[in-house]
Scaffold this motif. Structure first.
Motif, PDB file in Angstrom:
ATOM      1  N   LEU A  93     -35.508  22.106   6.242  1.00 47.88           N
ATOM      2  CA  LEU A  93     -35.194  21.085   7.254  1.00 47.88           C
ATOM      3  C   LEU A  93     -34.255  20.003   6.710  1.00 47.88           C
ATOM      4  N   LYS A  94     -33.604  20.299   5.602  1.00 47.00           N
ATOM      5  CA  LYS A  94     -32.640  19.358   5.037  1.00 47.00           C
ATOM      6  C   LYS A  94     -31.420  19.262   5.950  1.00 47.00           C
ATOM      7  N   ILE A  95     -30.945  18.029   6.149  1.00 48.18           N
ATOM      8  CA  ILE A  95     -29.780  17.821   7.017  1.00 48.18           C
ATOM      9  C   ILE A  95     -28.513  18.257   6.293  1.00 48.18           C
ATOM     10  N   CYS A  96     -27.749  19.129   6.920  1.00 51.78           N
ATOM     11  CA  CYS A  96     -26.489  19.572   6.329  1.00 51.78           C
ATOM     12  C   CYS A  96     -25.280  19.118   7.138  1.00 51.78           C
ATOM     13  N   ALA A  97     -25.517  18.519   8.310  1.00 49.37           N
ATOM     14  CA  ALA A  97     -24.442  17.910   9.097  1.00 49.37           C
ATOM     15  C   ALA A  97     -25.050  16.831   9.985  1.00 49.37           C
ATOM     16  N   ASN A  98     -24.381  15.671  10.048  1.00 51.79           N
ATOM     17  CA  ASN A  98     -24.892  14.560  10.855  1.00 51.79           C
ATOM     18  C   ASN A  98     -23.752  13.591  11.138  1.00 51.79           C
ATOM     19  N   HIS A  99     -23.148  13.703  12.315  1.00 51.08           N
ATOM     20  CA  HIS A  99     -22.031  12.810  12.657  1.00 51.08           C
ATOM     21  C   HIS A  99     -21.902  12.678  14.172  1.00 51.08           C
ATOM     22  N   LEU A 100     -21.288  11.578  14.595  1.00 54.58           N
ATOM     23  CA  LEU A 100     -21.029  11.346  16.016  1.00 54.58           C
ATOM     24  C   LEU A 100     -19.880  12.231  16.492  1.00 54.58           C
ATOM     25  N   VAL A 101     -19.955  12.614  17.765  1.00 57.73           N
ATOM     26  CA  VAL A 101     -18.845  13.328  18.399  1.00 57.73           C
ATOM     27  C   VAL A 101     -17.984  12.283  19.093  1.00 57.73           C
ATOM     28  N   LEU A 102     -16.783  12.071  18.572  1.00 61.69           N
ATOM     29  CA  LEU A 102     -15.902  11.018  19.062  1.00 61.69           C
ATOM     30  C   LEU A 102     -14.864  11.568  20.041  1.00 61.69           C
ATOM     31  N   PRO A 103     -14.277  10.696  20.865  1.00 58.42           N
ATOM     32  CA  PRO A 103     -13.324  11.162  21.877  1.00 58.42           C
ATOM     33  C   PRO A 103     -12.098  11.871  21.310  1.00 58.42           C
ATOM     34  N   ASN A 104     -11.673  11.487  20.101  1.00 54.91           N
ATOM     35  CA  ASN A 104     -10.455  12.073  19.538  1.00 54.91           C
ATOM     36  C   ASN A 104     -10.709  13.356  18.749  1.00 54.91           C
ATOM     37  N   MET A 105     -11.956  13.851  18.726  1.00 52.78           N
ATOM     38  CA  MET A 105     -12.282  15.045  17.954  1.00 52.78           C
ATOM     39  C   MET A 105     -11.997  16.311  18.754  1.00 52.78           C
ATOM     40  N   THR A 106     -11.530  17.352  18.050  1.00 52.35           N
ATOM     41  CA  THR A 106     -11.257  18.648  18.666  1.00 52.35           C
ATOM     42  C   THR A 106     -11.854  19.749  17.804  1.00 52.35           C
ATOM     43  N   VAL A 107     -12.167  20.862  18.432  1.00 56.25           N
ATOM     44  CA  VAL A 107     -12.687  22.034  17.734  1.00 56.25           C
ATOM     45  C   VAL A 107     -11.824  23.228  18.112  1.00 56.25           C
ATOM     46  N   GLN A 108     -11.586  24.106  17.143  1.00 54.76           N
ATOM     47  CA  GLN A 108     -10.748  25.272  17.408  1.00 54.76           C
ATOM     48  C   GLN A 108     -11.301  26.502  16.699  1.00 54.76           C
ATOM     49  N   GLU A 109     -10.924  27.653  17.214  1.00 52.83           N
ATOM     50  CA  GLU A 109     -11.402  28.909  16.641  1.00 52.83           C
ATOM     51  C   GLU A 109     -10.859  29.099  15.236  1.00 52.83           C
ATOM     52  N   HIS A 110     -11.735  29.582  14.346  1.00 49.86           N
ATOM     53  CA  HIS A 110     -11.321  29.834  12.962  1.00 49.86           C
ATOM     54  C   HIS A 110     -10.461  31.088  12.908  1.00 49.86           C
ATOM     55  N   ALA A 111      -9.346  31.006  12.183  1.00 49.60           N
ATOM     56  CA  ALA A 111      -8.408  32.130  12.114  1.00 49.60           C
ATOM     57  C   ALA A 111      -9.092  33.374  11.546  1.00 49.60           C
ATOM     58  N   GLY A 112      -8.997  34.457  12.308  1.00 43.72           N
ATOM     59  CA  GLY A 112      -9.536  35.736  11.837  1.00 43.72           C
ATOM     60  C   GLY A 112     -10.981  35.986  12.191  1.00 43.72           C
ATOM     61  N   SER A 113     -11.634  35.072  12.907  1.00 40.99           N
ATOM     62  CA  SER A 113     -13.043  35.275  13.272  1.00 40.99           C
ATOM     63  C   SER A 113     -13.335  34.636  14.621  1.00 40.99           C
ATOM     64  N   GLU A 114     -13.706  35.465  15.585  1.00 40.81           N
ATOM     65  CA  GLU A 114     -14.030  34.963  16.920  1.00 40.81           C
ATOM     66  C   GLU A 114     -15.433  34.369  16.988  1.00 40.81           C
ATOM     67  N   LYS A 115     -16.208  34.579  15.942  1.00 36.84           N
ATOM     68  CA  LYS A 115     -17.564  34.034  15.906  1.00 36.84           C
ATOM     69  C   LYS A 115     -17.636  32.690  15.183  1.00 36.84           C
ATOM     70  N   SER A 116     -16.493  32.201  14.700  1.00 43.46           N
ATOM     71  CA  SER A 116     -16.471  30.961  13.915  1.00 43.46           C
ATOM     72  C   SER A 116     -15.481  29.970  14.504  1.00 43.46           C
ATOM     73  N   CYS A 117     -15.738  28.670  14.261  1.00 39.65           N
ATOM     74  CA  CYS A 117     -14.818  27.615  14.683  1.00 39.65           C
ATOM     75  C   CYS A 117     -14.844  26.486  13.665  1.00 39.65           C
ATOM     76  N   VAL A 118     -13.802  25.659  13.672  1.00 39.17           N
ATOM     77  CA  VAL A 118     -13.654  24.594  12.674  1.00 39.17           C
ATOM     78  C   VAL A 118     -13.357  23.265  13.360  1.00 39.17           C
ATOM     79  N   TRP A 119     -13.705  22.164  12.668  1.00 43.52           N
ATOM     80  CA  TRP A 119     -13.394  20.816  13.159  1.00 43.52           C
ATOM     81  C   TRP A 119     -13.492  19.816  12.013  1.00 43.52           C
ATOM     82  N   HIS A 120     -12.812  18.683  12.173  1.00 44.44           N
ATOM     83  CA  HIS A 120     -12.877  17.582  11.210  1.00 44.44           C
ATOM     84  C   HIS A 120     -13.876  16.536  11.715  1.00 44.44           C
ATOM     85  N   ALA A 121     -14.557  15.893  10.773  1.00 45.64           N
ATOM     86  CA  ALA A 121     -15.509  14.847  11.141  1.00 45.64           C
ATOM     87  C   ALA A 121     -15.773  13.934   9.959  1.00 45.64           C
TER      88      ALA A 121
END
Length: 221
Positions: A93-121
């Motif tokens: 139950l250790k936290i490995c991600a914890n951040h606010l979703v801000l208006p300027n944030m975007t997410v996109q599909e990871h190159a070469g994998s339709e099951k994965s996506c990437v974003w900055h935070a």
């Protein structure tokens, strides 16, 4: 002479005495009380909850490193409406991600994998704010698409929420200015009658002084 073998066989086949239920009740030596555990999510409502595996990009090593496999959630605060992304590892139950979703944030599909996506935070999972590049992998293409769509919807809603907050702050400022302006007008209105009354008192005193001067007997040489 009668043989005793059958009796001996019956004794061997009889169940062990230790397996018998005596009906005795043994009280526990230590009594444990239930303890309420706070997760920090009591004031939030879950928008999305699904299994995934998270990675972060290590700039020094120029490679992806696994952060953990577990449950990723979008949690919306009940009062301020802000939404954060939280992910915990399944076993610890250790936290490995914890951040606010801000208006300027975007997410996109990871190159070469339709099951994965990437974003900055700017993440706070390690107890301090760090700029991270995350990659998350799901068990199916459908789950990945659902995650991306929810991410974008949340970002758009936060943009509207931010605009509403700005509008509310502006309205509050205008209201404060109007109240202060009204106070100043009331203050001036109170000062005007006071000045008028002082002027009347001056006028009533002046003729009296002149009259006293005229009626004063002339001194003889």
């Amino acid at each position: 002479m009668a043989s005793t073998e059958p009796d001996h066989r019956e004794e061997e086949e009889s169940p062990a005495a230790e397996d018998e239920d005596t009906g005795a009740q043994i009280a526990p030596i230590v009594k444990l009380e239930e303890v309420a555990v706070s997760t920090g999510e009591e004031d939030e409502d879950p928008i999305l909850d699904m299994k995934a595996k998270l990675y972060r990009f290590d700039k020094d090593g120029n490679q992806w490193k696994e952060r953990g496999a577990g449950t990723v959630k979008f949690l919306k605060h009940k009062e301020n409406g802000k939404v954060r992304l939280v992910m915990r590892q399944s076993k610890t139950l250790k936290i490995c991600a914890n951040h606010l979703v801000l208006p300027n944030m975007t997410v996109q599909e990871h190159a070469g994998s339709e099951k994965s996506c990437v974003w900055h935070a700017t993440d706070f999972a390690d107890g301090e704010l760090k700029k991270e590049l995350f990659c998350i992998r799901f068990g199916s293409i459908e789950n990945c698409k659902t995650f991306m769509e929810t991410f974008q919807e949340v970002a758009e809603s936060q943009k509207k929420n931010e605009e509403n907050e700005d509008a509310t702050a502006t309205a509050g400022l205008l209201e404060k200015l109007s109240v202060e302006g009204k106070k100043n007008e009331d203050k001036k209105g109170k000062e005007a009658p006071a000045a008028a009354s002082e002027e009347k008192e001056t006028e009533s005193i002046a003729p009296k002084d002149e009259k006293d001067t005229e009626t004063e007997p002339a001194k003889k040489d």
